[in-house]
Design a protein around this motif. Structure first.
Motif, PDB file in Angstrom:
ATOM      1  N   THR A  58      -7.214  -2.901 -12.785  1.00 28.24           N
ATOM      2  CA  THR A  58      -5.969  -3.261 -12.100  1.00 28.24           C
ATOM      3  C   THR A  58      -5.992  -2.698 -10.689  1.00 28.24           C
ATOM      4  O   THR A  58      -6.348  -1.530 -10.494  1.00 28.24           O
ATOM      5  CB  THR A  58      -4.740  -2.717 -12.851  1.00 28.24           C
ATOM      6  N   VAL A  59      -5.621  -3.527  -9.717  1.00 27.56           N
ATOM      7  CA  VAL A  59      -5.514  -3.091  -8.321  1.00 27.56           C
ATOM      8  C   VAL A  59      -4.072  -3.324  -7.864  1.00 27.56           C
ATOM      9  O   VAL A  59      -3.528  -4.412  -8.042  1.00 27.56           O
ATOM     10  CB  VAL A  59      -6.481  -3.866  -7.402  1.00 27.56           C
ATOM     11  N   GLU A  60      -3.462  -2.291  -7.285  1.00 26.08           N
ATOM     12  CA  GLU A  60      -2.102  -2.380  -6.736  1.00 26.08           C
ATOM     13  C   GLU A  60      -2.172  -2.011  -5.258  1.00 26.08           C
ATOM     14  O   GLU A  60      -2.665  -0.930  -4.915  1.00 26.08           O
ATOM     15  CB  GLU A  60      -1.176  -1.419  -7.477  1.00 26.08           C
ATOM     16  N   TYR A  61      -1.666  -2.903  -4.406  1.00 30.15           N
ATOM     17  CA  TYR A  61      -1.779  -2.641  -2.965  1.00 30.15           C
ATOM     18  C   TYR A  61      -0.746  -3.439  -2.167  1.00 30.15           C
ATOM     19  O   TYR A  61      -0.115  -4.358  -2.695  1.00 30.15           O
ATOM     20  CB  TYR A  61      -3.187  -2.976  -2.481  1.00 30.15           C
ATOM     21  N   SER A  62      -0.577  -3.054  -0.907  1.00 30.52           N
ATOM     22  CA  SER A  62       0.295  -3.778   0.014  1.00 30.52           C
ATOM     23  C   SER A  62      -0.561  -4.580   0.979  1.00 30.52           C
ATOM     24  O   SER A  62      -1.669  -4.168   1.342  1.00 30.52           O
ATOM     25  CB  SER A  62       1.191  -2.808   0.789  1.00 30.52           C
ATOM     26  N   ARG A  63      -0.016  -5.732   1.452  1.00 30.08           N
ATOM     27  CA  ARG A  63      -0.822  -6.706   2.169  1.00 30.08           C
ATOM     28  C   ARG A  63      -0.286  -6.973   3.582  1.00 30.08           C
ATOM     29  O   ARG A  63       0.524  -7.872   3.790  1.00 30.08           O
ATOM     30  CB  ARG A  63      -0.889  -8.005   1.378  1.00 30.08           C
ATOM     31  N   PRO A  64      -0.739  -6.211   4.572  1.00 28.07           N
ATOM     32  CA  PRO A  64      -0.348  -6.496   5.955  1.00 28.07           C
ATOM     33  C   PRO A  64      -1.022  -7.767   6.456  1.00 28.07           C
ATOM     34  O   PRO A  64      -2.037  -8.207   5.905  1.00 28.07           O
ATOM     35  CB  PRO A  64      -0.843  -5.262   6.717  1.00 28.07           C
ATOM     36  N   GLU A  89     -12.725   6.014  11.318  1.00 30.07           N
ATOM     37  CA  GLU A  89     -11.597   6.876  10.985  1.00 30.07           C
ATOM     38  C   GLU A  89     -11.071   6.497   9.611  1.00 30.07           C
ATOM     39  O   GLU A  89     -11.147   5.343   9.190  1.00 30.07           O
ATOM     40  CB  GLU A  89     -10.480   6.754  12.023  1.00 30.07           C
ATOM     41  N   LEU A  90     -10.521   7.480   8.905  1.00 32.23           N
ATOM     42  CA  LEU A  90     -10.018   7.251   7.551  1.00 32.23           C
ATOM     43  C   LEU A  90      -8.856   6.266   7.582  1.00 32.23           C
ATOM     44  O   LEU A  90      -7.905   6.430   8.357  1.00 32.23           O
ATOM     45  CB  LEU A  90      -9.573   8.577   6.934  1.00 32.23           C
ATOM     46  N   TRP A  91      -8.929   5.256   6.736  1.00 33.28           N
ATOM     47  CA  TRP A  91      -7.893   4.215   6.668  1.00 33.28           C
ATOM     48  C   TRP A  91      -7.347   4.130   5.256  1.00 33.28           C
ATOM     49  O   TRP A  91      -8.074   4.280   4.273  1.00 33.28           O
ATOM     50  CB  TRP A  91      -8.500   2.866   7.082  1.00 33.28           C
ATOM     51  N   ARG A  92      -6.064   3.861   5.154  1.00 26.23           N
ATOM     52  CA  ARG A  92      -5.406   3.760   3.850  1.00 26.23           C
ATOM     53  C   ARG A  92      -5.854   2.532   3.066  1.00 26.23           C
ATOM     54  O   ARG A  92      -5.553   2.406   1.877  1.00 26.23           O
ATOM     55  CB  ARG A  92      -3.882   3.734   4.027  1.00 26.23           C
ATOM     56  N   THR A  93      -6.540   1.592   3.731  1.00 29.58           N
ATOM     57  CA  THR A  93      -7.041   0.362   3.092  1.00 29.58           C
ATOM     58  C   THR A  93      -5.880  -0.498   2.597  1.00 29.58           C
ATOM     59  O   THR A  93      -5.736  -0.774   1.401  1.00 29.58           O
ATOM     60  CB  THR A  93      -8.021   0.684   1.942  1.00 29.58           C
ATOM     61  N   GLY A  94      -5.056  -0.881   3.529  1.00 24.42           N
ATOM     62  CA  GLY A  94      -3.870  -1.670   3.221  1.00 24.42           C
ATOM     63  C   GLY A  94      -2.698  -1.163   4.020  1.00 24.42           C
ATOM     64  O   GLY A  94      -2.825  -0.853   5.205  1.00 24.42           O
ATOM     65  N   ALA A  95      -1.556  -1.060   3.381  1.00 28.92           N
ATOM     66  CA  ALA A  95      -0.346  -0.585   4.049  1.00 28.92           C
ATOM     67  C   ALA A  95       0.507   0.192   3.053  1.00 28.92           C
ATOM     68  O   ALA A  95       0.277   0.154   1.839  1.00 28.92           O
ATOM     69  CB  ALA A  95       0.458  -1.764   4.614  1.00 28.92           C
ATOM     70  N   ASN A  96       1.467   0.955   3.624  1.00 32.38           N
ATOM     71  CA  ASN A  96       2.470   1.654   2.812  1.00 32.38           C
ATOM     72  C   ASN A  96       1.835   2.682   1.870  1.00 32.38           C
ATOM     73  O   ASN A  96       1.040   3.503   2.300  1.00 32.38           O
ATOM     74  CB  ASN A  96       3.333   0.651   2.053  1.00 32.38           C
ATOM     75  N   GLU A  97       2.197   2.632   0.578  1.00 29.01           N
ATOM     76  CA  GLU A  97       1.650   3.599  -0.372  1.00 29.01           C
ATOM     77  C   GLU A  97       0.158   3.388  -0.554  1.00 29.01           C
ATOM     78  O   GLU A  97      -0.405   2.394  -0.108  1.00 29.01           O
ATOM     79  CB  GLU A  97       2.362   3.456  -1.727  1.00 29.01           C
ATOM     80  N   ASN A  98      -0.462   4.337  -1.245  1.00 27.82           N
ATOM     81  CA  ASN A  98      -1.896   4.222  -1.492  1.00 27.82           C
ATOM     82  C   ASN A  98      -2.235   2.921  -2.207  1.00 27.82           C
ATOM     83  O   ASN A  98      -1.528   2.480  -3.116  1.00 27.82           O
ATOM     84  CB  ASN A  98      -2.393   5.382  -2.354  1.00 27.82           C
ATOM     85  N   THR A  99      -3.328   2.321  -1.783  1.00 28.23           N
ATOM     86  CA  THR A  99      -3.936   1.252  -2.563  1.00 28.23           C
ATOM     87  C   THR A  99      -4.592   1.905  -3.769  1.00 28.23           C
ATOM     88  O   THR A  99      -5.388   2.839  -3.629  1.00 28.23           O
ATOM     89  CB  THR A  99      -4.970   0.495  -1.718  1.00 28.23           C
ATOM     90  N   ASN A 113       0.175   9.524  -2.120  1.00 27.38           N
ATOM     91  CA  ASN A 113       0.287   9.663  -0.672  1.00 27.38           C
ATOM     92  C   ASN A 113       0.890   8.399  -0.077  1.00 27.38           C
ATOM     93  O   ASN A 113       0.709   7.314  -0.592  1.00 27.38           O
ATOM     94  CB  ASN A 113      -1.096   9.891  -0.049  1.00 27.38           C
ATOM     95  N   TRP A 114       1.588   8.580   1.025  1.00 25.99           N
ATOM     96  CA  TRP A 114       2.039   7.428   1.812  1.00 25.99           C
ATOM     97  C   TRP A 114       1.086   7.378   3.003  1.00 25.99           C
ATOM     98  O   TRP A 114       1.161   8.173   3.921  1.00 25.99           O
ATOM     99  CB  TRP A 114       3.482   7.591   2.267  1.00 25.99           C
ATOM    100  N   GLY A 115       0.142   6.445   2.939  1.00 22.66           N
ATOM    101  CA  GLY A 115      -0.910   6.452   3.939  1.00 22.66           C
ATOM    102  C   GLY A 115      -2.009   7.407   3.522  1.00 22.66           C
ATOM    103  O   GLY A 115      -2.283   7.592   2.342  1.00 22.66           O
ATOM    104  N   THR A 116      -2.646   8.044   4.495  1.00 25.77           N
ATOM    105  CA  THR A 116      -3.728   8.979   4.188  1.00 25.77           C
ATOM    106  C   THR A 116      -3.155  10.362   3.884  1.00 25.77           C
ATOM    107  O   THR A 116      -2.063  10.704   4.346  1.00 25.77           O
ATOM    108  CB  THR A 116      -4.703   9.077   5.370  1.00 25.77           C
ATOM    109  N   PRO A 117      -3.867  11.185   3.102  1.00 23.79           N
ATOM    110  CA  PRO A 117      -3.360  12.522   2.767  1.00 23.79           C
ATOM    111  C   PRO A 117      -3.187  13.384   4.018  1.00 23.79           C
ATOM    112  O   PRO A 117      -3.996  13.320   4.950  1.00 23.79           O
ATOM    113  CB  PRO A 117      -4.457  13.098   1.857  1.00 23.79           C
ATOM    114  N   GLN A 118      -2.125  14.179   4.041  1.00 23.09           N
ATOM    115  CA  GLN A 118      -1.926  15.102   5.156  1.00 23.09           C
ATOM    116  C   GLN A 118      -3.047  16.123   5.208  1.00 23.09           C
ATOM    117  O   GLN A 118      -3.461  16.552   6.286  1.00 23.09           O
ATOM    118  CB  GLN A 118      -0.572  15.801   5.025  1.00 23.09           C
ATOM    119  N   SER A 119      -3.539  16.508   4.047  1.00 25.21           N
ATOM    120  CA  SER A 119      -4.628  17.468   3.978  1.00 25.21           C
ATOM    121  C   SER A 119      -5.689  16.918   3.039  1.00 25.21           C
ATOM    122  O   SER A 119      -5.467  16.790   1.840  1.00 25.21           O
ATOM    123  CB  SER A 119      -4.120  18.823   3.471  1.00 25.21           C
ATOM    124  N   TRP A 120      -6.840  16.566   3.589  1.00 30.58           N
ATOM    125  CA  TRP A 120      -7.916  15.961   2.790  1.00 30.58           C
ATOM    126  C   TRP A 120      -8.592  17.022   1.938  1.00 30.58           C
ATOM    127  O   TRP A 120      -8.867  18.129   2.401  1.00 30.58           O
ATOM    128  CB  TRP A 120      -8.931  15.307   3.710  1.00 30.58           C
TER     129      TRP A 120
END
Length: 280
Positions: A42-48, A64-74, A115-122
């Motif tokens: 199952t894949v859950e994601y937002s679609r910009p 650069e690190l990308w959230r791979t989509g939008a909003n909450e984590n993919t 996370n919303w987007g990328t983690p504040q602390s990786w």
């Protein structure tokens, strides 16, 4: 009219009520569910969408690190342990992060999905698996960010990431053979005709021990002598073994049973095979 509208607005505010406006989300959510072999994915994601913007190298910077989509984590969920390259990714849910490059992307499966987007602390300890995927340029632009599960086969698939004119694919494998063999071994302790048929069919498809498959399919035919679909499989197994006479005999039996049942699809399949084997 203005006084009435103002009065109603005042009443709503007094009661702590506000109007709810319905409008489309700029990056709508999507859920993709797919059975890969015997594993649920199952894949859950937002679609910009592009909306006239330059995506890679601009909106999404290179390297650069990308959230791979939008909003909450993919997020991607596997019901079984899977393999990404030579790495084992345990059953569970993971965030998908990427580092897009011009020639290749780094694709990271991260155990923290809150996370919303990328983690504040990786945290490298939360990297469950990572791999590199080659960039493929497409002749057409895809307006809306898309994730796919393609190249499906019994033992795996490819996780596809598509946007703009870019495609990257991450192959993964699933433990179908292990699960199927365990199921066959378990069921063979007290199998019925359908169990013998399913086991023999799997062995035929995967090119496994066809002598064993022939014994199973013979059992299935013995238990269900009117099963034209079972006798059809029997003919194919014997043909694969090079036992042409037995294949022809099974095909003729299947043909007769299919005619009796009024199943024209199997009538034609058997007739075609008998012609191919020089029996018609």
């Amino acid at each position: 009219m203005k006084r009435i509208t103002l009065f109603l607005s005042t009443v709503l505010l007094t009661l702590g009520m506000s109007a709810q406006i319905s409008a489309p989300a700029p990056s709508p959510t999507s859920t993709l569910e797919q059975k890969v072999g015997l594993t649920d994915v199952t894949v859950e994601y937002s679609r910009p969408s592009m909306r006239g913007r330059t995506i890679f190298g601009n909106l999404v910077p290179y390297n650069e690190l990308w959230r791979t989509g939008a909003n909450e984590n993919t997020k991607i969920t596997f019901s079984d342990d899977v393999k990404i390259g030579d790495q084992t990714l345990k059953a569970g849910t993971y965030a998908i992060f990427t580092k897009p490059g011009e020639q290749s992307w780094e694709v990271i499966f991260y155990s923290d999905t809150n996370n919303w987007g990328t983690p504040q602390s990786w945290d490298d300890a939360k990297v469950a698996a990572k791999t590199t995927a080659e960039v493929h340029s497409m002749e057409m632009d895809v307006e809306t960010f898309t994730i796919t599960l393609d190249d499906l086969h019994n033992n795996g698939a490819t996780l596809g990431i598509i946007w703009d004119n870019t495609y990257v694919g991450v192959p993964f494998t699933v433990p179908t053979q292990e699960k199927a063999m365990a199921s066959i071994d378990r069921v063979m302790n007290g199998p019925g005709a359908n169990d013998y048929y399913a086991a023999a069919s799997y062995y035929l498809e995967e090119g496994k021990d066809l002598e064993k498959a022939s014994k199973w399919i013979d059992k299935a035919v013995e238990m269900n002598p009117d099963g034209f679909w079972i006798m059809r499989k029997q003919s194919l197994i014997y043909a694969q073994l090079g036992k042409k006479d037995k294949a022809i005999e099974a095909a003729k039996n299947s043909l007769a049973a299919a005619k009796k049942a009024g199943n024209q699809d199997y009538v034609k399949l058997n007739q075609d095979s008998l012609k191919e084997w020089g029996a018609m």
